[in-house]
Design a protein around this motif. Structure first.
Motif, mmCIF file in Angstrom:
data_model
loop_
_atom_site.group_PDB
_atom_site.id
_atom_site.type_symbol
_atom_site.label_atom_id
_atom_site.label_comp_id
_atom_site.label_asym_id
_atom_site.label_seq_id
_atom_site.Cartn_x
_atom_site.Cartn_y
_atom_site.Cartn_z
ATOM 1 N N SER A 28 -6.163 22.479 -9.331
ATOM 2 C CA SER A 28 -4.863 22.869 -9.881
ATOM 3 C C SER A 28 -3.729 22.517 -8.920
ATOM 4 C CB SER A 28 -4.840 24.367 -10.178
ATOM 5 O OG SER A 28 -5.757 24.683 -11.204
ATOM 6 N N VAL A 29 -3.969 22.735 -7.632
ATOM 7 C CA VAL A 29 -2.955 22.403 -6.630
ATOM 8 C C VAL A 29 -2.714 20.901 -6.611
ATOM 9 C CG1 VAL A 29 -2.396 22.462 -4.176
ATOM 10 C CG2 VAL A 29 -3.586 24.399 -5.237
ATOM 11 N N SER A 30 -3.786 20.132 -6.658
ATOM 12 C CA SER A 30 -3.673 18.675 -6.631
ATOM 13 C C SER A 30 -2.973 18.159 -7.880
ATOM 14 C CB SER A 30 -5.061 18.054 -6.510
ATOM 15 O OG SER A 30 -4.992 16.649 -6.565
ATOM 16 N N ILE A 31 -3.305 18.735 -9.036
ATOM 17 C CA ILE A 31 -2.685 18.306 -10.291
ATOM 18 C C ILE A 31 -1.195 18.609 -10.291
ATOM 19 C CG2 ILE A 31 -2.605 18.747 -12.773
ATOM 20 C CD1 ILE A 31 -5.636 19.176 -12.667
ATOM 21 N N ARG A 32 -0.820 19.785 -9.795
ATOM 22 C CA ARG A 32 0.606 20.139 -9.761
ATOM 23 C C ARG A 32 1.384 19.235 -8.820
ATOM 24 N NH1 ARG A 32 4.383 23.679 -11.131
ATOM 25 N NH2 ARG A 32 2.948 24.585 -12.638
ATOM 26 N N ARG A 33 0.766 18.817 -7.724
ATOM 27 C CA ARG A 33 1.461 17.974 -6.756
ATOM 28 C C ARG A 33 1.507 16.514 -7.190
ATOM 29 N NH1 ARG A 33 -1.147 20.252 -1.048
ATOM 30 N NH2 ARG A 33 -0.030 22.246 -1.013
ATOM 31 N N ALA A 34 0.343 15.973 -7.587
ATOM 32 C CA ALA A 34 0.246 14.530 -7.844
ATOM 33 C C ALA A 34 0.447 14.161 -9.312
ATOM 34 C CB ALA A 34 -1.104 14.006 -7.361
ATOM 35 N N LYS A 35 0.278 15.132 -10.208
ATOM 36 C CA LYS A 35 0.452 14.914 -11.639
ATOM 37 C C LYS A 35 -0.442 13.771 -12.139
ATOM 38 C CE LYS A 35 5.074 16.904 -11.717
ATOM 39 N NZ LYS A 35 4.982 17.505 -10.369
ATOM 40 N N LEU A 36 0.139 12.742 -12.727
ATOM 41 C CA LEU A 36 -0.649 11.654 -13.307
ATOM 42 C C LEU A 36 -1.420 10.851 -12.266
ATOM 43 C CD1 LEU A 36 1.908 10.310 -15.933
ATOM 44 C CD2 LEU A 36 -0.250 11.454 -16.425
ATOM 45 N N ALA A 37 -1.053 10.975 -11.010
ATOM 46 C CA ALA A 37 -1.679 10.153 -9.975
ATOM 47 C C ALA A 37 -3.059 10.651 -9.562
ATOM 48 C CB ALA A 37 -0.771 10.093 -8.740
ATOM 49 N N THR A 38 -3.408 11.883 -9.922
ATOM 50 C CA THR A 38 -4.707 12.414 -9.510
ATOM 51 C C THR A 38 -5.723 12.312 -10.648
ATOM 52 O OG1 THR A 38 -5.889 14.389 -8.779
ATOM 53 C CG2 THR A 38 -3.945 14.736 -10.132
ATOM 54 N N PRO A 39 -6.924 11.837 -10.374
ATOM 55 C CA PRO A 39 -7.958 11.755 -11.425
ATOM 56 C C PRO A 39 -8.450 13.128 -11.873
ATOM 57 C CG PRO A 39 -8.878 11.167 -9.277
ATOM 58 C CD PRO A 39 -7.391 11.277 -9.089
ATOM 59 N N ARG A 40 -8.165 14.168 -11.086
ATOM 60 C CA ARG A 40 -8.615 15.510 -11.452
ATOM 61 C C ARG A 40 -7.975 15.987 -12.754
ATOM 62 N NH1 ARG A 40 -8.154 17.866 -5.266
ATOM 63 N NH2 ARG A 40 -10.087 16.894 -4.496
ATOM 64 N N LEU A 41 -6.794 15.521 -13.059
ATOM 65 C CA LEU A 41 -6.149 15.862 -14.320
ATOM 66 C C LEU A 41 -6.970 15.356 -15.495
ATOM 67 C CD1 LEU A 41 -3.702 16.918 -15.944
ATOM 68 C CD2 LEU A 41 -2.620 14.683 -15.561
ATOM 69 N N TYR A 42 -7.483 14.144 -15.369
ATOM 70 C CA TYR A 42 -8.272 13.535 -16.447
ATOM 71 C C TYR A 42 -9.665 14.156 -16.519
ATOM 72 C CZ TYR A 42 -4.517 10.188 -15.624
ATOM 73 O OH TYR A 42 -3.290 9.608 -15.434
ATOM 74 N N TRP A 43 -10.252 14.416 -15.344
ATOM 75 C CA TRP A 43 -11.577 15.020 -15.322
ATOM 76 C C TRP A 43 -11.553 16.417 -15.935
ATOM 77 C CZ3 TRP A 43 -15.994 12.796 -15.102
ATOM 78 C CH2 TRP A 43 -16.190 11.621 -14.384
ATOM 79 N N ARG A 44 -10.522 17.179 -15.665
ATOM 80 C CA ARG A 44 -10.415 18.528 -16.219
ATOM 81 C C ARG A 44 -10.393 18.477 -17.738
ATOM 82 N NH1 ARG A 44 -6.462 21.335 -18.492
ATOM 83 N NH2 ARG A 44 -6.508 23.626 -18.403
ATOM 84 N N ALA A 45 -9.551 17.630 -18.293
ATOM 85 C CA ALA A 45 -9.462 17.526 -19.753
ATOM 86 C C ALA A 45 -10.790 17.067 -20.349
ATOM 87 C CB ALA A 45 -8.345 16.562 -20.132
ATOM 88 N N LEU A 46 -11.465 16.130 -19.676
ATOM 89 C CA LEU A 46 -12.743 15.622 -20.182
ATOM 90 C C LEU A 46 -13.816 16.707 -20.153
ATOM 91 C CD1 LEU A 46 -14.412 13.249 -21.197
ATOM 92 C CD2 LEU A 46 -14.886 12.644 -18.802
#
Length: 247
Positions: A28-46
């Motif tokens: 969550s911290v990484s997603i809030r900071r990097a937004k679209l630049a972090t793959p964790r955003l995509y992995w979470r949704a998947l």
């Protein structure tokens, strides 16, 4: 109906476990900071989408509709989380994003279960006057009552500005929680619990109000508490009487 409830509850439990217990906080911290630049955003949704698909498969079986629903959930989860990163990191927006995610789950569960026929009766139940009376009572004792108390008590206010060591708006928040608990007790006819609530608040404030120099503040707090409780009790009694009058 029972299977629909099991389906919805299974999805809800799985989401809570994933979001708050399994996925690392660092995501969550990484997603809030990097937004679209972090793959964790995509992995979470998947991960959320695949988990939902597995549960839905168990309840409704495999189908093209399930595939479409899983893809829709993938994009919805992605967009909701992405949008939340551009909003202030406050309780209001956090709750809003979680409610949006839950709403998507509910819509997909109802659609996959072909249970749209229960939506209208449910809406009619929620729009019944008895339900609206209870909702109105809670709305009255929150912000409107806070405003009324502030106007009534301003002539007796012993301070001109908030001390630096106090939390901003903490008094108003405490009052809202207190009135909500009192109103709930009145609606449930648990009047003895109201005394416990008032006593607990008094104990916590005792250390701040023991000095002779704090006499004005003590009287101010007591007056505010009594008015707050009185309004909550009267509102609860009125709502209770109106609720049963509409039966």
């Amino acid at each position: 109906m029972e299977q629909l409830a099991q389906f919805a509850l299974s999805v809800g439990v799985a989401y809570l476990v994933l979001e708050f217990y399994c996925l690392p906080l660092q995501w969550s911290v990484s997603i809030r900071r990097a937004k679209l630049a972090t793959p964790r955003l995509y992995w979470r949704a998947l991960i959320i989408s695949l988990t939902f698909a597995a549960i839905a498969w168990f309840f409704v079986g495999a189908s093209s509709q399930l595939l479409v629903a899983s893809i829709a959930l993938l994009f919805a989860s992605f967009l909701i989380k992405l949008l939340s990163t551009y909003l202030p990191d406050t309780a209001r927006y956090f709750i809003g994003s979680q409610l949006a995610q839950v709403l998507v789950f509910l819509l997909l569960v109802v659609d996959l279960s072909h249970a749209w026929h229960i939506v209208e009766p449910l809406r009619q139940q929620l729009m019944q006057p008895k339900v609206m009376v209870v909702g109105l009572a809670y709305l009255i004792i929150l912000t409107p009552t806070s405003k009324i108390l502030a106007l009534v008590l301003q002539r007796w206010s012993p301070v001109t500005q908030q001390p630096a060591q106090n939390l901003p708006m903490a008094g108003q928040a405490i009052g809202m929680v207190e009135r909500s608990l009192v109103l709930t007790c009145v609606l449930l006819h648990q009047f003895s619990a109201i005394g416990f609530i008032v006593a607990a608040k008094s104990i916590f404030r005792f250390g701040d109000l023991t000095g002779q120099s704090d006499r004005q503040l003590t009287e101010y707090v007591m007056l505010g508490t009594l008015l707050s409780v009185a309004i909550s009790v009267l509102t609860g009694l009125a709502a209770h009487a109106l609720y049963h009058a509409l039966a």
